[in-house]
Design a protein around this motif. Structure first.
Motif, mmCIF file in Angstrom:
data_model
loop_
_atom_site.group_PDB
_atom_site.id
_atom_site.type_symbol
_atom_site.label_atom_id
_atom_site.label_comp_id
_atom_site.label_asym_id
_atom_site.label_seq_id
_atom_site.Cartn_x
_atom_site.Cartn_y
_atom_site.Cartn_z
ATOM 1 N N THR A 173 -23.990 4.880 -65.054
ATOM 2 C CA THR A 173 -25.140 5.771 -64.951
ATOM 3 C C THR A 173 -25.133 6.894 -65.977
ATOM 4 O OG1 THR A 173 -26.375 7.203 -63.425
ATOM 5 C CG2 THR A 173 -23.979 7.246 -63.261
ATOM 6 N N ALA A 174 -26.330 7.332 -66.305
ATOM 7 C CA ALA A 174 -26.488 8.521 -67.133
ATOM 8 C C ALA A 174 -26.497 9.764 -66.250
ATOM 9 C CB ALA A 174 -27.793 8.438 -67.931
ATOM 10 N N LYS A 175 -26.598 9.583 -64.948
ATOM 11 C CA LYS A 175 -26.630 10.704 -63.999
ATOM 12 C C LYS A 175 -25.201 11.061 -63.608
ATOM 13 C CE LYS A 175 -31.085 9.885 -61.966
ATOM 14 N NZ LYS A 175 -31.654 11.088 -61.455
ATOM 15 N N VAL A 176 -24.642 12.031 -64.297
ATOM 16 C CA VAL A 176 -23.247 12.388 -64.058
ATOM 17 C C VAL A 176 -23.081 13.850 -63.641
ATOM 18 C CG1 VAL A 176 -22.251 10.583 -65.498
ATOM 19 C CG2 VAL A 176 -22.898 12.756 -66.536
ATOM 20 N N GLN A 177 -24.152 14.461 -63.185
ATOM 21 C CA GLN A 177 -24.057 15.835 -62.671
ATOM 22 C C GLN A 177 -23.298 15.818 -61.348
ATOM 23 O OE1 GLN A 177 -25.069 18.353 -64.558
ATOM 24 N NE2 GLN A 177 -25.731 16.854 -66.063
ATOM 25 N N SER A 178 -22.780 16.956 -60.923
ATOM 26 C CA SER A 178 -21.973 16.997 -59.704
ATOM 27 C C SER A 178 -22.766 16.559 -58.471
ATOM 28 C CB SER A 178 -21.383 18.394 -59.495
ATOM 29 O OG SER A 178 -22.410 19.349 -59.357
ATOM 30 N N ARG A 180 -23.435 12.194 -54.364
ATOM 31 C CA ARG A 180 -24.217 11.115 -53.745
ATOM 32 C C ARG A 180 -23.486 9.784 -53.896
ATOM 33 N NH1 ARG A 180 -29.386 7.893 -55.400
ATOM 34 N NH2 ARG A 180 -28.429 8.044 -57.431
ATOM 35 N N PHE A 181 -22.882 9.550 -55.056
ATOM 36 C CA PHE A 181 -22.173 8.300 -55.300
ATOM 37 C C PHE A 181 -20.871 8.220 -54.490
ATOM 38 C CE2 PHE A 181 -24.118 8.653 -59.793
ATOM 39 C CZ PHE A 181 -25.333 8.155 -59.339
ATOM 40 N N ALA A 182 -20.295 9.367 -54.146
ATOM 41 C CA ALA A 182 -19.037 9.396 -53.403
ATOM 42 C C ALA A 182 -19.174 8.731 -52.036
ATOM 43 C CB ALA A 182 -18.551 10.834 -53.244
ATOM 44 N N ASP A 183 -20.374 8.711 -51.488
ATOM 45 C CA ASP A 183 -20.605 8.105 -50.182
ATOM 46 C C ASP A 183 -20.849 6.597 -50.264
ATOM 47 O OD1 ASP A 183 -20.358 10.592 -48.988
ATOM 48 O OD2 ASP A 183 -22.507 10.994 -49.067
ATOM 49 N N LEU A 184 -20.877 6.066 -51.462
ATOM 50 C CA LEU A 184 -21.154 4.641 -51.649
ATOM 51 C C LEU A 184 -19.859 3.832 -51.682
ATOM 52 C CD1 LEU A 184 -23.909 4.863 -54.406
ATOM 53 C CD2 LEU A 184 -24.230 4.323 -51.991
ATOM 54 N N VAL A 192 -18.077 2.099 -53.638
ATOM 55 C CA VAL A 192 -17.799 1.715 -55.023
ATOM 56 C C VAL A 192 -16.411 2.205 -55.446
ATOM 57 C CG1 VAL A 192 -20.241 1.665 -55.666
ATOM 58 C CG2 VAL A 192 -18.942 3.762 -56.016
ATOM 59 N N ALA A 193 -15.845 1.506 -56.435
ATOM 60 C CA ALA A 193 -14.525 1.861 -56.946
ATOM 61 C C ALA A 193 -14.576 3.070 -57.877
ATOM 62 C CB ALA A 193 -13.913 0.671 -57.677
ATOM 63 N N GLY A 194 -15.758 3.338 -58.444
ATOM 64 C CA GLY A 194 -15.880 4.465 -59.350
ATOM 65 C C GLY A 194 -17.194 4.463 -60.088
ATOM 66 N N VAL A 195 -17.306 5.421 -61.011
ATOM 67 C CA VAL A 195 -18.536 5.610 -61.771
ATOM 68 C C VAL A 195 -18.189 5.759 -63.246
ATOM 69 C CG1 VAL A 195 -20.552 7.105 -62.101
ATOM 70 C CG2 VAL A 195 -19.618 6.782 -59.807
ATOM 71 N N LEU A 196 -18.899 5.014 -64.094
ATOM 72 C CA LEU A 196 -18.786 5.140 -65.552
ATOM 73 C C LEU A 196 -20.051 5.798 -66.078
ATOM 74 C CD1 LEU A 196 -17.411 1.611 -66.499
ATOM 75 C CD2 LEU A 196 -16.186 3.782 -66.642
ATOM 76 N N ALA A 197 -19.885 6.662 -67.064
ATOM 77 C CA ALA A 197 -21.032 7.388 -67.621
ATOM 78 C C ALA A 197 -21.658 6.636 -68.785
ATOM 79 C CB ALA A 197 -20.586 8.768 -68.087
ATOM 80 N N LYS A 198 -22.986 6.731 -68.850
ATOM 81 C CA LYS A 198 -23.752 6.289 -70.019
ATOM 82 C C LYS A 198 -24.069 7.530 -70.822
ATOM 83 C CE LYS A 198 -26.650 2.514 -68.271
ATOM 84 N NZ LYS A 198 -28.045 2.178 -68.003
ATOM 85 N N PRO A 199 -24.099 7.483 -72.098
ATOM 86 C CA PRO A 199 -23.694 6.336 -72.907
ATOM 87 C C PRO A 199 -22.179 6.181 -72.864
ATOM 88 C CG PRO A 199 -24.199 8.175 -74.350
ATOM 89 C CD PRO A 199 -24.505 8.619 -72.938
ATOM 90 N N PHE A 200 -21.728 4.953 -73.013
ATOM 91 C CA PHE A 200 -20.305 4.675 -73.004
ATOM 92 C C PHE A 200 -19.855 4.325 -74.412
ATOM 93 C CE2 PHE A 200 -22.611 0.830 -71.784
ATOM 94 C CZ PHE A 200 -22.178 -0.080 -72.728
#
Length: 118
Positions: free
Chosen positions: A78-83, A88-92, A94-102
């Motif tokens: 995701t490009a959405k990497v604000q706190s 919001r993603f912490a409740d999903l 998922v193993a983690g989040v990668l930022a776009k652009p990568f």
């Protein structure tokens, strides 16, 4: 790799295959990703967050609710990497989040680290 942007799919696939040495299947959009996940049962799924029709968080929940795909680790891209977004993603499931652009040269290592493969 699931994304609605063909260029992102192409760059990520090339990065993971050439730099990482991995076999990569791509899906254009979440619904296609759900079908491919059931058919191919990949080792992991990288899901774009913002896609038309069904977004990545909704797709992640659907994958985890399906006994056929529940054990597949998921990483959000995701490009959405604000706190607030990360909260919001912490409740999903998922193993983690990668930022776009990568960085294509670092993507395999970053993904492998999130998945505990390195």
């Amino acid at each position: 790799m699931v994304d609605d942007d063909d260029l992102i799919l192409e760059v990520a696939q090339m990065s993971l295959e050439v730099v990482g040495g991995w076999e990569v299947t791509t899906a254009n959009g979440a619904r296609d990703g759900l079908v491919r996940a059931r058919a191919e049962h990949p080792d992991a799924i990288v899901l774009d967050v913002m896609m038309p029709g069904m977004d990545g968080p909704t797709a992640a929940q659907a994958l985890k609710a399906d006994p056929e795909t529940a054990d597949i680790p998921i990483v959000l891209l995701t490009a959405k990497v604000q706190s607030a977004d990360r909260d919001r993603f912490a409740d999903l499931p998922v193993a983690g989040v990668l930022a776009k652009p990568f960085d294509p040269m670092r993507l395999p290592a970053e993904l492998g680290s999130l998945l505990g493969w390195t």
